[in-house]
Design a protein around this motif. Structure first.
Motif, PDB file in Angstrom:
ATOM      1  N   ASN A 171       0.838  -1.195   0.000  1.00  0.00           N
ATOM      2  CA  ASN A 171       0.000   0.000   0.000  1.00  0.00           C
ATOM      3  C   ASN A 171       0.877   1.250   0.000  1.00  0.00           C
ATOM      4  O   ASN A 171       1.747   1.414   0.848  1.00  0.00           O
ATOM      5  CB  ASN A 171      -0.899   0.007   1.237  1.00  0.00           C
ATOM      6  N   THR A 172       0.645   2.140  -0.959  1.00  0.00           N
ATOM      7  CA  THR A 172       1.422   3.385  -1.025  1.00  0.00           C
ATOM      8  C   THR A 172       0.873   4.450  -0.086  1.00  0.00           C
ATOM      9  O   THR A 172       1.499   5.480   0.120  1.00  0.00           O
ATOM     10  CB  THR A 172       1.407   3.966  -2.445  1.00  0.00           C
ATOM     11  N   ARG A 173      -0.348   4.222   0.452  1.00  0.00           N
ATOM     12  CA  ARG A 173      -1.055   5.205   1.296  1.00  0.00           C
ATOM     13  C   ARG A 173      -1.402   6.470   0.519  1.00  0.00           C
ATOM     14  O   ARG A 173      -1.674   7.511   1.117  1.00  0.00           O
ATOM     15  CB  ARG A 173      -0.245   5.566   2.545  1.00  0.00           C
ATOM     16  N   LYS A 174      -1.389   6.367  -0.802  1.00  0.00           N
ATOM     17  CA  LYS A 174      -1.832   7.493  -1.627  1.00  0.00           C
ATOM     18  C   LYS A 174      -3.319   7.301  -1.915  1.00  0.00           C
ATOM     19  O   LYS A 174      -3.720   6.284  -2.477  1.00  0.00           O
ATOM     20  CB  LYS A 174      -1.043   7.549  -2.941  1.00  0.00           C
ATOM     21  N   HIS A 175      -4.114   8.263  -1.519  1.00  0.00           N
ATOM     22  CA  HIS A 175      -5.562   8.152  -1.696  1.00  0.00           C
ATOM     23  C   HIS A 175      -5.957   8.544  -3.116  1.00  0.00           C
ATOM     24  O   HIS A 175      -5.513   9.574  -3.625  1.00  0.00           O
ATOM     25  CB  HIS A 175      -6.286   9.029  -0.676  1.00  0.00           C
ATOM     26  N   TRP A 176      -6.789   7.705  -3.734  1.00  0.00           N
ATOM     27  CA  TRP A 176      -7.303   8.003  -5.060  1.00  0.00           C
ATOM     28  C   TRP A 176      -8.494   8.946  -4.921  1.00  0.00           C
ATOM     29  O   TRP A 176      -9.299   8.801  -4.002  1.00  0.00           O
ATOM     30  CB  TRP A 176      -7.703   6.711  -5.765  1.00  0.00           C
ATOM     31  N   PRO A 177      -8.641   9.938  -5.806  1.00  0.00           N
ATOM     32  CA  PRO A 177      -9.722  10.927  -5.653  1.00  0.00           C
ATOM     33  C   PRO A 177     -11.107  10.317  -5.506  1.00  0.00           C
ATOM     34  O   PRO A 177     -11.935  10.832  -4.756  1.00  0.00           O
ATOM     35  CB  PRO A 177      -9.614  11.771  -6.934  1.00  0.00           C
ATOM     36  N   ASP A 178     -11.385   9.229  -6.209  1.00  0.00           N
ATOM     37  CA  ASP A 178     -12.714   8.624  -6.148  1.00  0.00           C
ATOM     38  C   ASP A 178     -12.810   7.496  -5.139  1.00  0.00           C
ATOM     39  O   ASP A 178     -13.731   6.688  -5.172  1.00  0.00           O
ATOM     40  CB  ASP A 178     -13.125   8.107  -7.531  1.00  0.00           C
ATOM     41  N   GLY A 179     -11.867   7.431  -4.226  1.00  0.00           N
ATOM     42  CA  GLY A 179     -11.936   6.425  -3.173  1.00  0.00           C
ATOM     43  C   GLY A 179     -10.868   5.365  -3.282  1.00  0.00           C
ATOM     44  O   GLY A 179     -10.354   5.072  -4.346  1.00  0.00           O
ATOM     45  N   GLY A 180     -10.538   4.778  -2.129  1.00  0.00           N
ATOM     46  CA  GLY A 180      -9.536   3.727  -2.093  1.00  0.00           C
ATOM     47  C   GLY A 180      -8.121   4.269  -2.058  1.00  0.00           C
ATOM     48  O   GLY A 180      -7.883   5.472  -2.117  1.00  0.00           O
ATOM     49  N   GLU A 181      -7.175   3.367  -1.938  1.00  0.00           N
ATOM     50  CA  GLU A 181      -5.766   3.711  -1.888  1.00  0.00           C
ATOM     51  C   GLU A 181      -5.016   2.956  -2.978  1.00  0.00           C
ATOM     52  O   GLU A 181      -5.387   1.834  -3.332  1.00  0.00           O
ATOM     53  CB  GLU A 181      -5.197   3.381  -0.505  1.00  0.00           C
ATOM     54  N   VAL A 182      -3.972   3.571  -3.487  1.00  0.00           N
ATOM     55  CA  VAL A 182      -3.211   2.987  -4.593  1.00  0.00           C
ATOM     56  C   VAL A 182      -2.187   1.996  -4.043  1.00  0.00           C
ATOM     57  O   VAL A 182      -1.493   2.278  -3.067  1.00  0.00           O
ATOM     58  CB  VAL A 182      -2.502   4.086  -5.404  1.00  0.00           C
ATOM     59  N   PHE A 183      -2.091   0.841  -4.678  1.00  0.00           N
ATOM     60  CA  PHE A 183      -1.139  -0.196  -4.277  1.00  0.00           C
ATOM     61  C   PHE A 183       0.021  -0.258  -5.266  1.00  0.00           C
ATOM     62  O   PHE A 183      -0.185  -0.213  -6.476  1.00  0.00           O
ATOM     63  CB  PHE A 183      -1.830  -1.557  -4.207  1.00  0.00           C
ATOM     64  N   ASP A 184       1.221  -0.348  -4.729  1.00  0.00           N
ATOM     65  CA  ASP A 184       2.403  -0.500  -5.574  1.00  0.00           C
ATOM     66  C   ASP A 184       2.448  -1.929  -6.114  1.00  0.00           C
ATOM     67  O   ASP A 184       2.242  -2.895  -5.369  1.00  0.00           O
ATOM     68  CB  ASP A 184       3.673  -0.227  -4.757  1.00  0.00           C
ATOM     69  N   ALA A 185       2.718  -2.050  -7.406  1.00  0.00           N
ATOM     70  CA  ALA A 185       2.762  -3.377  -8.036  1.00  0.00           C
ATOM     71  C   ALA A 185       3.962  -3.476  -8.971  1.00  0.00           C
ATOM     72  O   ALA A 185       3.873  -4.057 -10.045  1.00  0.00           O
ATOM     73  CB  ALA A 185       1.470  -3.646  -8.790  1.00  0.00           C
ATOM     74  N   THR A 186       5.074  -2.902  -8.551  1.00  0.00           N
ATOM     75  CA  THR A 186       6.245  -2.858  -9.428  1.00  0.00           C
ATOM     76  C   THR A 186       6.989  -4.187  -9.499  1.00  0.00           C
ATOM     77  O   THR A 186       7.850  -4.359 -10.352  1.00  0.00           O
ATOM     78  CB  THR A 186       7.214  -1.762  -8.960  1.00  0.00           C
ATOM     79  N   ILE A 187       6.680  -5.107  -8.586  1.00  0.00           N
ATOM     80  CA  ILE A 187       7.359  -6.404  -8.608  1.00  0.00           C
ATOM     81  C   ILE A 187       6.402  -7.458  -9.161  1.00  0.00           C
ATOM     82  O   ILE A 187       5.364  -7.750  -8.582  1.00  0.00           O
ATOM     83  CB  ILE A 187       7.836  -6.819  -7.205  1.00  0.00           C
TER      84      ILE A 187
END
Length: 505
Positions: free
Chosen positions: A346-362
């Motif tokens: 979890n990046t803890r970055k909130h998406w404007p329309d809800g939820g949080e952005v997850f890092d998936a670089t691996i």
């Protein structure tokens, strides 16, 4: 007793009805008696009770829903803490069995699909509309795919959970079992202790690199403006020099054509002035040309400085982001179907329309021994720290192979272990499954995986969440979020954003 009551009602009715109606009434009475007898002989299913563990409860780490017994159980680091009855999806709209996580919470939610139905204390587990929420519980499966909990229970639970809490939906009863295995993540004490300071230091360095890159861009912009100004000045000086040379040439011709001494004197004076202007224009042009050469060198150096600063900024930001992610629990998904290993944090970055952005670089290929043999679906969870590292449990919801054998069959690349194991923390997890990731796994989810051998009516009847706001590749990369696979990768691509309504129940 039921038969006697039915007969009494029948006898009373006969006194008030004429013969044609008596036949119909007799049939109804007999059917009522038979149905009542049949219902009386059916086994009564006791609805699970709402209970709490006789101890102080910690923060919930996972929830396990049993479709068979219509019950949900919440677990903290030391075991179960809360149990309650639920109502899952009816036939044709079954709640999907699989692995999920809480993606978003809304205390007062109303359905956009089912007549504004009230779904209080909603905890979303897929973006296409599967959620836990308060609702009526008739004692059997009754929803359109969601998991209804008692109203009061859902309200008390709402503030106890967090985004990312694991939700496991099992076709039968399932519970976490303690497990130890060399393949499970083992943190490094020194790396753990240094992680917060490292994240702070790298964040400062990333900020400095960004500032330096911004200053380099400003310097390059100034150099660009100066170069443009010098170029315009050079064009003007060249024009003046050309004009002065033309005047001098004309004066030379006039002098050659002069016949009298007086005409020659005037022509010579005109040539002298033209020669002076041409010489001055030449000197000014030469000086400006020399300055322009040095400005071009400065401009080239400024461009190189911008490129170097941007490279350093990107590297610093990547290092800072990795250090920040190291403070978060890590989730690993290993799929026998795709022969790949996926990592989410979890990046803890909130998406404007809800939820949080997850890092998936691996996302890397993974080796699974006997890849044609079923492996099952097993959820390994780090419950708490121990002196040696982490205490793990496993929940198995699909028996292809037992949990330890599943771990034995998987070889996690050392490069991945080196990046995530040293700072692994409680709530970290490893999911091993025969299933591919569901198309519901996207940039705002941890992992969504459903059991293909179980009914999924309440899942597949919904519109896929590719219709939520989705950025095109260029937009996403500029914002620092990686491009994602599965459902999002298969979504229609274009620059900008598009949207369609969400479905709920």
């Amino acid at each position: 007793m039921v038969n006697r009551l039915a007969a009494a009602h029948f006898t009373a009715a006969m006194r008030h009805w004429r013969p044609p109606a008596l036949v119909a009434l007799a049939a109804v009475a007999a059917l009522t008696a038979l149905t009542a007898d049949a219902l009386a002989k059916q086994p009564r299913h006791t609805q699970p009770a709402e209970t709490a563990a006789p101890r102080a409860a910690g923060e919930p780490i996972m929830a396990i829903v049993s479709i068979k017994t219509q019950q949900v159980t919440f677990y903290d680091a030391d075991g179960w803490i809360l149990r309650a009855p639920v109502s899952t999806g009816i036939k044709g709209r079954e709640t999907p069995a699989g692995v999920f996580a809480v993606l978003e919470k809304e205390r007062d939610h109303h359905s956009t699909m089912y007549d504004d139905a009230w779904m209080p204390n909603m905890q979303r587990i897929t973006w296409n509309g599967i959620a836990l929420h308060g609702g009526p519980l008739p004692g059997y499966a009754a929803s359109h795919g969601c998991i209804r909990m008692p109203y009061g229970f859902a309200e008390k639970l709402y503030d106890k959970t967090r985004i990312g809490m694991r939700v496991i939906i099992a076709p039968n009863d399932a519970a976490p079992v303690e497990i130890s295995h060399p393949a499970l993540l083992t943190p490094n004490a020194e790396a753990l202790a240094a992680a917060p300071m490292r994240a702070e230091t790298l964040a400062r360095e990333a900020a400095k690199a960004k500032k330096a890159a911004d200053e380099a861009k400003k310097a390059a912009a100034r150099a660009t403006r100066e170069t443009a100004s010098r170029t315009a000045s050079l064009r003007k000086l060249k024009s003046l020099k050309t004009r002065a040379d033309a005047e001098l040439a004309f004066a030379d011709k006039a002098l050659a054509a002069a016949k009298t001494d007086q005409a020659k004197a005037r022509a010579e004076e005109r040539r002298r002035k033209a020669a002076s202007r041409a010489a001055e224009a030449g000197m000014r042009l030469d000086a400006a040309t020399a300055d322009a050469s040095s400005e071009r060198d400065a401009y080239a150096a400024a461009k190189d400085a911008v490129k170097a600063a941007e490279t350093k900024k990107v590297a610093a930001a990547k290092a800072a982001n990795e250090a920040k992610l190291a403070l978060e629990p890590v989730s690993i998904y290993i799929s026998r179907a795709t022969q790949k290993l996926y990592v989410r944090r979890n990046t803890r970055k909130h998406w404007p329309d809800g939820g949080e952005v997850f890092d998936a670089t691996i996302e890397v290929p993974v080796t699974i021994r006997n890849p044609d043999k079923p492996i099952g679906t097993h959820v390994f969870t780090a419950m708490a720290r121990t002196g040696a590292g982490l205490r793990w449990t496993v929940v198995t919801i699909d028996n292809g192979d037992d949990a330890k054998n599943a771990l034995d069959r998987v070889t996690i690349p050392q490069e991945v272990l080196g990046r995530i194991a040293p700072t692994a923390s409680p709530r970290s997890s490893i999911v091993i499954s025969d299933e591919p990731l569901s198309s519901e796994t996207n940039y705002r989810t941890e992992f969504v995986a459903v059991l293909s051998n179980q009914p999924q009516g309440g899942f597949i009847t919904r519109k896929p969440s590719t219709n939520i706001d989705v950025a095109g590749d260029d937009d996403v990369r500029r914002s620092g979020f990686p491009a994602f696979e599965d459902g999002w990768r298969n979504a229609p691509r274009r620059r900008g954003y598009y949207r369609a309504p969400w479905s709920w129940w």
